[in-house]
Design a protein around this motif. Structure first.
Motif, short mmCIF file in Angstrom:
data_model
loop_
_atom_site.label_atom_id
_atom_site.label_comp_id
_atom_site.label_asym_id
_atom_site.label_seq_id
_atom_site.Cartn_x
_atom_site.Cartn_y
_atom_site.Cartn_z
N ALA A 137 0.84 -1.19 0.00
CA ALA A 137 0.00 0.00 0.00
C ALA A 137 0.87 1.24 0.00
CB ALA A 137 -0.91 0.01 1.23
N ARG A 176 1.08 5.50 3.16
CA ARG A 176 0.61 5.07 4.46
C ARG A 176 1.63 5.46 5.52
NH1 ARG A 176 0.32 0.03 3.55
NH2 ARG A 176 1.75 -0.90 5.02
N GLY A 193 -7.64 2.51 8.25
CA GLY A 193 -7.43 1.14 7.82
C GLY A 193 -6.95 0.20 8.90
N SER A 227 -11.31 -1.89 11.19
CA SER A 227 -11.93 -2.01 9.87
C SER A 227 -12.76 -3.28 9.77
CB SER A 227 -10.84 -2.03 8.78
OG SER A 227 -10.13 -0.82 8.76
N GLN A 265 -16.99 -1.00 2.11
CA GLN A 265 -16.05 0.12 2.16
C GLN A 265 -15.05 -0.03 3.30
OE1 GLN A 265 -18.36 3.76 2.29
NE2 GLN A 265 -19.48 3.24 0.42
N VAL A 313 -12.56 -2.78 2.32
CA VAL A 313 -11.65 -2.32 1.26
C VAL A 313 -10.64 -1.33 1.82
CG1 VAL A 313 -11.55 -0.96 -0.87
CG2 VAL A 313 -13.25 -2.79 -0.64
N ALA A 314 -11.10 -0.42 2.69
CA ALA A 314 -10.17 0.54 3.29
C ALA A 314 -9.12 -0.17 4.15
CB ALA A 314 -10.94 1.56 4.13
N ARG A 339 -6.65 -1.74 1.83
CA ARG A 339 -5.79 -0.75 1.18
C ARG A 339 -4.60 -0.43 2.08
NH1 ARG A 339 -9.35 3.17 0.61
NH2 ARG A 339 -10.16 2.25 -1.30
N ALA A 340 -4.85 -0.35 3.38
CA ALA A 340 -3.77 -0.04 4.32
C ALA A 340 -2.97 -1.28 4.71
CB ALA A 340 -4.36 0.62 5.57
N PRO A 349 -2.86 -4.90 3.19
CA PRO A 349 -3.36 -5.86 2.20
C PRO A 349 -3.08 -7.31 2.51
CG PRO A 349 -1.38 -4.74 1.41
CD PRO A 349 -1.80 -4.03 2.66
#
Length: 204
Positions: free
Chosen positions: A39, A42, A118, A123, A141, A144-145, A148-149, A151
């Motif tokens: 990601a 970050r 994230g 999350s 959401q 996914v967030a 994203r942070a 993975p």
């Protein structure tokens, strides 16, 4: 479209989440996908001192004994020392959730995400709370967030796959995240392997 033949999502999520959350609650550093993940943009993961890690472990031991008030006291002490650390808010949220204090738990998770966008536990658990209330798009959401942070967090891939398959009916997305979960866990879950095979037949 025929209904899946395997277990319904509540059974899948609860069995898996209980195993994962206990592990996350005892980790002083971020679970999978820390500094080495791909990601971008970050902030570096903030770590606890050795002494603070001991305190975090002590809080976990109290949780295992269902001494929730004592565990929260310890975590609030850590929070006073590290007020910007979202990890601590996330663990407070999880303890509140075990006590059935859902609104307070959700507020703690949101504080965690405000400090550490994230943050994996926050999350994941916020997504599951929203999913339980039927807010499937918002749940997605949060998953996914989190990914994203971070993975490489198996719980996020697993629970997003369940949501995508059984509620959003986004079968390719479900297949993608079940596969990633299997990679991250060395393919050791035979039940998930069966779900993947089932989805491959349905998608193709």
């Amino acid at each position: 479209m025929p209904a899946p033949k395997h277990a319904s999502w509540p059974c899948r999520v609860l069995v898996f989440l209980l195993a994962v959350v206990l592990g996350l609650a005892g980790c002083a550093s971020m679970p999978g996908g820390g500094e080495n993940s791909q990601a971008t943009e970050r902030k570096p993961v903030e770590s606890l001192s050795p002494e603070q890690e001991v305190e975090l472990a002590r809080a976990l031991n109290l949780v295992r004994s269902r001494k929730y008030a004592g565990a929260i006291d310890i975590l609030q002490g850590l929070q006073a020392q590290r007020p910007a650390m979202g990890l601590i808010d996330a663990r407070i949220g999880w303890i509140l959730q075990q006590q059935g204090r859902q609104d307070e738990a959700e507020a703690a998770y949101r504080r965690a995400l405000g400090k550490a966008p994230g943050e994996p536990m926050a999350s994941n658990n916020l997504a599951l709370i929203r999913q339980k209330h039927g807010d499937f798009d918002q749940a997605k959401q949060f998953f996914v967030a989190g990914l994203r942070a971070h993975p490489d967090t198996p719980a996020l891939h697993y629970n997003l796959a369940v949501l995508a398959e059984l509620y959003l009916l986004e079968l390719p997305l479900a297949l993608k995240h079940y596969r990633r979960f299997q990679v991250l866990t060395d393919g050791g879950d035979e039940q998930v392997a069966g779900w993947i095979a089932d989805l491959e037949r349905r998608v193709n």
